[in-house]
Write a protein that holds these residues in place. Structure first.
Motif, PDB file in Angstrom:
ATOM      1  N   LEU A  42       0.858  -1.178   0.000  1.00  0.00           N
ATOM      2  CA  LEU A  42       0.000   0.000   0.000  1.00  0.00           C
ATOM      3  C   LEU A  42       0.897   1.231   0.000  1.00  0.00           C
ATOM      4  N   ILE A  43       0.751   2.068  -1.014  1.00  0.00           N
ATOM      5  CA  ILE A  43       1.483   3.332  -1.093  1.00  0.00           C
ATOM      6  C   ILE A  43       0.522   4.429  -0.646  1.00  0.00           C
ATOM      7  N   HIS A  44       0.958   5.209   0.319  1.00  0.00           N
ATOM      8  CA  HIS A  44       0.140   6.268   0.920  1.00  0.00           C
ATOM      9  C   HIS A  44       0.807   7.616   0.662  1.00  0.00           C
ATOM     10  N   TYR A  45       0.125   8.481  -0.080  1.00  0.00           N
ATOM     11  CA  TYR A  45       0.620   9.846  -0.313  1.00  0.00           C
ATOM     12  C   TYR A  45      -0.016  10.789   0.694  1.00  0.00           C
ATOM     13  N   TRP A  46       0.816  11.678   1.240  1.00  0.00           N
ATOM     14  CA  TRP A  46       0.331  12.661   2.201  1.00  0.00           C
ATOM     15  C   TRP A  46       1.206  13.903   2.149  1.00  0.00           C
ATOM     16  N   ALA A  47       0.769  14.954   2.845  1.00  0.00           N
ATOM     17  CA  ALA A  47       1.548  16.189   2.966  1.00  0.00           C
ATOM     18  C   ALA A  47       1.265  16.806   4.332  1.00  0.00           C
ATOM     19  N   ILE A  48       2.263  17.487   4.887  1.00  0.00           N
ATOM     20  CA  ILE A  48       2.074  18.073   6.215  1.00  0.00           C
ATOM     21  C   ILE A  48       1.053  19.212   6.195  1.00  0.00           C
ATOM     22  N   SER A  49       0.792  19.795   5.038  1.00  0.00           N
ATOM     23  CA  SER A  49      -0.200  20.871   4.945  1.00  0.00           C
ATOM     24  C   SER A  49      -1.621  20.341   4.747  1.00  0.00           C
ATOM     25  N   CYS A  50      -1.787  19.035   4.747  1.00  0.00           N
ATOM     26  CA  CYS A  50      -3.087  18.403   4.485  1.00  0.00           C
ATOM     27  C   CYS A  50      -3.692  17.896   5.796  1.00  0.00           C
ATOM     28  N   GLY A  51      -4.750  18.555   6.246  1.00  0.00           N
ATOM     29  CA  GLY A  51      -5.405  18.152   7.488  1.00  0.00           C
ATOM     30  C   GLY A  51      -6.014  16.770   7.413  1.00  0.00           C
ATOM     31  N   TYR A  67      -2.974  -5.693   9.509  1.00  0.00           N
ATOM     32  CA  TYR A  67      -2.676  -6.322   8.219  1.00  0.00           C
ATOM     33  C   TYR A  67      -1.183  -6.568   7.972  1.00  0.00           C
ATOM     34  N   GLY A  68      -0.329  -5.893   8.736  1.00  0.00           N
ATOM     35  CA  GLY A  68       1.112  -6.130   8.603  1.00  0.00           C
ATOM     36  C   GLY A  68       1.494  -7.584   8.842  1.00  0.00           C
ATOM     37  N   PRO A  69       0.978  -8.212   9.927  1.00  0.00           N
ATOM     38  CA  PRO A  69       1.290  -9.617  10.164  1.00  0.00           C
ATOM     39  C   PRO A  69       0.766 -10.556   9.063  1.00  0.00           C
ATOM     40  N   LYS A  70      -0.171 -10.078   8.269  1.00  0.00           N
ATOM     41  CA  LYS A  70      -0.727 -10.873   7.172  1.00  0.00           C
ATOM     42  C   LYS A  70       0.008 -10.609   5.853  1.00  0.00           C
ATOM     43  N   GLY A  71       1.061  -9.770   5.919  1.00  0.00           N
ATOM     44  CA  GLY A  71       1.920  -9.559   4.755  1.00  0.00           C
ATOM     45  C   GLY A  71       1.883  -8.183   4.116  1.00  0.00           C
ATOM     46  N   LEU A  72       0.925  -7.323   4.491  1.00  0.00           N
ATOM     47  CA  LEU A  72       0.826  -6.008   3.857  1.00  0.00           C
ATOM     48  C   LEU A  72       2.002  -5.117   4.252  1.00  0.00           C
ATOM     49  N   LYS A  73       2.624  -4.514   3.256  1.00  0.00           N
ATOM     50  CA  LYS A  73       3.678  -3.518   3.477  1.00  0.00           C
ATOM     51  C   LYS A  73       3.086  -2.153   3.170  1.00  0.00           C
ATOM     52  N   ILE A  74       3.246  -1.217   4.087  1.00  0.00           N
ATOM     53  CA  ILE A  74       2.739   0.145   3.899  1.00  0.00           C
ATOM     54  C   ILE A  74       3.924   1.093   3.825  1.00  0.00           C
ATOM     55  N   ILE A  75       3.915   1.934   2.808  1.00  0.00           N
ATOM     56  CA  ILE A  75       4.966   2.935   2.633  1.00  0.00           C
ATOM     57  C   ILE A  75       4.293   4.274   2.380  1.00  0.00           C
ATOM     58  N   SER A  76       4.679   5.267   3.150  1.00  0.00           N
ATOM     59  CA  SER A  76       4.150   6.605   2.953  1.00  0.00           C
ATOM     60  C   SER A  76       5.132   7.439   2.144  1.00  0.00           C
ATOM     61  N   ILE A  77       4.560   8.261   1.287  1.00  0.00           N
ATOM     62  CA  ILE A  77       5.366   9.183   0.481  1.00  0.00           C
ATOM     63  C   ILE A  77       4.861  10.584   0.786  1.00  0.00           C
ATOM     64  N   HIS A  78       5.756  11.400   1.347  1.00  0.00           N
ATOM     65  CA  HIS A  78       5.386  12.788   1.613  1.00  0.00           C
ATOM     66  C   HIS A  78       5.600  13.592   0.338  1.00  0.00           C
ATOM     67  N   MET A  79       4.493  14.086  -0.204  1.00  0.00           N
ATOM     68  CA  MET A  79       4.501  14.842  -1.454  1.00  0.00           C
ATOM     69  C   MET A  79       4.193  16.307  -1.143  1.00  0.00           C
ATOM     70  N   PRO A  80       5.176  17.175  -1.237  1.00  0.00           N
ATOM     71  CA  PRO A  80       4.901  18.582  -0.930  1.00  0.00           C
ATOM     72  C   PRO A  80       3.903  19.194  -1.907  1.00  0.00           C
ATOM     73  N   ARG A  81       2.961  19.960  -1.353  1.00  0.00           N
ATOM     74  CA  ARG A  81       1.973  20.669  -2.171  1.00  0.00           C
ATOM     75  C   ARG A  81       2.325  22.139  -2.299  1.00  0.00           C
ATOM     76  N   GLN A  82       3.167  22.608  -1.401  1.00  0.00           N
ATOM     77  CA  GLN A  82       3.563  24.021  -1.398  1.00  0.00           C
ATOM     78  C   GLN A  82       4.972  24.118  -0.831  1.00  0.00           C
ATOM     79  N   GLU A  83       5.569  25.276  -0.966  1.00  0.00           N
ATOM     80  CA  GLU A  83       6.970  25.489  -0.567  1.00  0.00           C
ATOM     81  C   GLU A  83       7.214  25.082   0.890  1.00  0.00           C
ATOM     82  N   SER A  84       6.305  25.445   1.793  1.00  0.00           N
ATOM     83  CA  SER A  84       6.520  25.137   3.211  1.00  0.00           C
ATOM     84  C   SER A  84       6.530  23.630   3.482  1.00  0.00           C
TER      85      SER A  84
END
Length: 166
Positions: A42-51, A67-84
């Motif tokens: 599971l790829i999870h996109y997020w940003a610190i400016s996103c409530g 779900y981790g013990p059942k094999g699911l790997k979760i990776i988050s990708i922080h995608m900036p939406r703005q300069e900050s």
């Protein structure tokens, strides 16, 4: 004249794009294809400016436990939406504050994001154990809409066949 690559958005059955090229990794060394081999991802996109993104982080921790013990790997990708959003120290602060436990890569240059052709946060991309895309969901209800598909990919639910419905 500047020539752009002709990139298409990911479609069902698309292979999991490379996770190389992020600027910083937290909670893990950089994740490789070998690390994920044979596991649904599971790829999870997020940003610190996103409530909404921040509100969904506890659900991902629950998924790690459930779900981790059942094999699911979760990776988050922080995608900036703005300069900050490109302030890596602020990203790390949010990771600590919201108790993000999964590997998280900061993609300040959108290197990984461009491979996914992702434009949304929060956004979830689910890949099966062969790393074929099985689901995409973005927005406020992404977690709720994705969980049943996670369960199906992990073999935790059965599809009702037509003869069973009679």
């Amino acid at each position: 004249m500047i020539q752009q690559e002709n990139l298409m958005p990911l479609r069902m059955d698309a292979p999991l794009p490379s996770l190389e090229g992020g600027t910083d990794w937290f909670n893990s060394p950089p994740i490789t294809e070998e690390d994920l081999k044979g596991h649904p991802v599971l790829i999870h996109y997020w940003a610190i400016s996103c409530g909404i993104c921040k509100e969904s982080l506890p659900d991902l921790n629950r998924w790690i436990d459930e779900y981790g013990p059942k094999g699911l790997k979760i990776i988050s990708i922080h995608m900036p939406r703005q300069e900050s959003d490109t302030d890596v120290a602020e990203v790390k602060k949010a990771i600590d504050e919201y108790e993000v436990r999964q590997p998280c890569v900061v993609d300040n240059w959108h290197t990984i994001t461009d491979r996914f052709e992702n434009k949304y946060v929060p956004a979830l991309y689910l890949f099966d154990a062969e790393h074929k895309m099985r689901h995409f969901q973005a927005g406020e209800k992404a977690i709720k809409m994705t969980e049943p598909v996670v369960q199906r990919v992990l073999g935790l639910t059965q599809t009702v066949r037509s003869e069973e419905r009679r």
